[in-house]
Design an enzyme around this catalytic site. Structure first.
Site, PDB file in Angstrom:
ATOM      1  N   GLU A 203      -0.856  14.446  -1.328  1.00  0.00           N
ATOM      2  CA  GLU A 203      -1.715  15.207  -0.428  1.00  0.00           C
ATOM      3  C   GLU A 203      -1.758  14.598   0.968  1.00  0.00           C
ATOM      4  O   GLU A 203      -1.809  15.315   1.968  1.00  0.00           O
ATOM      5  CB  GLU A 203      -3.129  15.340  -1.013  1.00  0.00           C
ATOM      6  CG  GLU A 203      -3.206  16.228  -2.249  1.00  0.00           C
ATOM      7  CD  GLU A 203      -2.638  17.620  -2.018  1.00  0.00           C
ATOM      8  OE1 GLU A 203      -2.628  18.090  -0.869  1.00  0.00           O
ATOM      9  OE2 GLU A 203      -2.185  18.234  -3.002  1.00  0.00           O
TER      10      GLU A 203
ATOM     11  N   TYR B 285     -10.180  18.815   3.285  1.00  0.00           N
ATOM     12  CA  TYR B 285      -9.085  19.402   2.516  1.00  0.00           C
ATOM     13  C   TYR B 285      -8.609  18.466   1.411  1.00  0.00           C
ATOM     14  O   TYR B 285      -8.542  18.855   0.230  1.00  0.00           O
ATOM     15  CB  TYR B 285      -7.887  19.767   3.415  1.00  0.00           C
ATOM     16  CG  TYR B 285      -6.661  19.971   2.564  1.00  0.00           C
ATOM     17  CD1 TYR B 285      -6.466  21.172   1.895  1.00  0.00           C
ATOM     18  CD2 TYR B 285      -5.753  18.931   2.328  1.00  0.00           C
ATOM     19  CE1 TYR B 285      -5.394  21.340   1.026  1.00  0.00           C
ATOM     20  CE2 TYR B 285      -4.690  19.085   1.464  1.00  0.00           C
ATOM     21  CZ  TYR B 285      -4.507  20.290   0.822  1.00  0.00           C
ATOM     22  OH  TYR B 285      -3.479  20.446  -0.038  1.00  0.00           O
TER      23      TYR B 285
ATOM     24  N   ASP C 258      -6.771  25.114   3.753  1.00  0.00           N
ATOM     25  CA  ASP C 258      -5.702  24.602   4.599  1.00  0.00           C
ATOM     26  C   ASP C 258      -5.115  25.776   5.379  1.00  0.00           C
ATOM     27  O   ASP C 258      -5.675  26.875   5.360  1.00  0.00           O
ATOM     28  CB  ASP C 258      -4.631  23.905   3.744  1.00  0.00           C
ATOM     29  CG  ASP C 258      -3.764  24.918   3.027  1.00  0.00           C
ATOM     30  OD1 ASP C 258      -4.284  25.993   2.684  1.00  0.00           O
ATOM     31  OD2 ASP C 258      -2.567  24.655   2.825  1.00  0.00           O
TER      32      ASP C 258
END
Length: 392
Positions: A63, A146, A164
């Site tokens: 991520e 996020y 996102d």
DNA sequence: AATTCGTGGAT
DNA sequence: TATCCAAGAAT
């Protein structure tokens, strides 16, 4: 702001609400997510390495790496990174320079520094365990709203909805208008499939990446078509409305490849909190008005490293675009005019390095071009009077 | 709240 | 060639 907003009553203007603006999410849209999108994702999900063996560490690294970065660009980096740092411990005990070297060329290098720092923070936690709450994950450096939601849902199956760029585009199109950031949070929260948050999050992002693309969405292949307001309107590509950006400024820069007469060149490490922080570079700086590149080079090395150098001529001109400006960099070969050693006055460190060892250090793309030029300049010549260092 | 952070592919 | 913009965060 939030004082006079009685949540039990409908305010006249949503803008005064601090939290949870009411976004109408039609039932057919919610139904389509469960009945169409999730099955589509099960069928069409790409086989990506971070989707296998979802440990918190592997999910988290992915991520971070995927922030503002396409999956296909991150892919080779992810493989190498996980091979070099297979565990939280291996990352935590590694030198920062090794982490930056693995990140070389990927951009946004603060991510690598934060990743390293966070790994050491996790090691200090009870049991050395990765935080397993949304707030705990969010508290790690480099983890924002996020990434916290992504890791929470994908690694711990918590009901957290991500927002996102993909989610923004997909949801705005589904609902047929450009939503504010706050509205997007609320809408995605409403769309979230409880108990299957990770699957839902990845499905929306996958749809945005493969089908609901910015310029030319493939609506014919979209499982959500029947529930999509933008599709019905006929011009889905116009959503969401984009704010136009200003033009990038252009800067002229001078940099020097300084030889010391023993076949070694001078490199400097950038300050950790600057742009490209922690990376190495060929020292130099901006060319001020009225200055030649050679003059700027002499001045910059005096200011940054306390050295006196003199240009021996142009090696290469490198053009490069950064995120918010572009440069034209004149790279000169240079030699010292005295024996004063480099001192890191305005940089983190300075070091003499043989040309064939430069690849062991992390450089930005622009300086990697310089290294290439140096390498193909050295190899063929071999016998002839070496370099601009010119022993004397 | 608007800027500052890289890089590469698509158009 | 120029612009957009991508699984955003920090300040």
């Amino acid at each position: 702001m939030r004082r006079d907003c009685d949540p039990g009553r409908r305010p006249l203007c949503w803008a005064v609400m601090d939290r949870a603006p009411a976004v109408k999410v039609p039932d057919p849209v919610r139904r389509a997510v469960r009945r169409r999108l999730l099955p589509w994702f099960a069928e069409n999900a790409r086989d990506l390495p971070w989707r296998r063996r979802r440990t918190p560490y592997r999910v988290w690294v992915a991520e971070i790496m995927l922030q503002q970065t396409r999956a296909d660009q991150a892919l080779p980096y992810y493989r190498r990174f996980l091979r070099r740092f297979p565990s939280m411990k291996s990352l935590a005990v590694a030198p920062l320079d090794d982490v930056l070297k693995m990140w070389e060329g990927l951009g946004y290098y603060r991510r690598a520094r934060n990743l390293h720092r966070a790994a050491r923070m996790v090691r200090e936690r009870p049991g050395g365990r990765f935080p397993d709450t949304l707030e705990g994950i969010r508290a790690l450096p480099g983890v924002g709203a996020y990434t916290a939601a992504a890791v929470a849902s994908l690694a711990f199956n918590l009901d957290a909805a991500v927002v996102d760029g993909n989610v923004r585009r997909v949801v705005c199109r589904l609902l047929g208008r450009t939503l504010t950031a706050r509205e997007l949070e609320a809408a995605s929260e409403r769309l979230l499939v409880r108990g299957r948050a990770g699957e839902y999050n990845e499905a929306v992002m996958e749809l945005g990446a493969l089908v609901c693309t910015p310029a030319a969405p493939a609506c014919d292949a979209c499982p959500m078509r029947s529930a999509c307001a933008a599709y019905r309107s006929g011009d889905p590509h116009t959503l969401p409305e984009k704010a136009r950006r200003g033009k990038k400024p252009h800067r002229k820069v001078a940099a020097g490849v300084v030889f010391n007469g023993r076949g070694e060149v001078l490199i400097a490490q950038r300050n950790p909190d600057d742009m490209l922080g922690g990376l190495w570079e060929f020292p130099g700086g901006c060319i001020e008005s009225g200055e030649t590149a050679a003059e700027a080079l002499t001045r910059e090395l005096r200011e940054e490293l306390g050295m006196e150098v003199c240009s021996e001529g142009l090696l290469i001109t490198v053009r490069h675009a950064y995120s918010h400006f572009s440069i034209e960099m004149e790279v000169h070969l240079a030699s010292r005019v005295n024996r004063a050693p480099p001192r890191p006055l305005q940089c983190a460190a300075a070091r003499w390095v043989p040309v064939d060892r430069l690849r062991g250090y992390a450089f930005s793309r622009a300086d990697l071009q310089v290294i290439e030029a140096l390498e193909c300049r050295q190899a063929p010549v071999s016998g002839e009077g070496t370099t601009a260092a010119g022993s004397r």
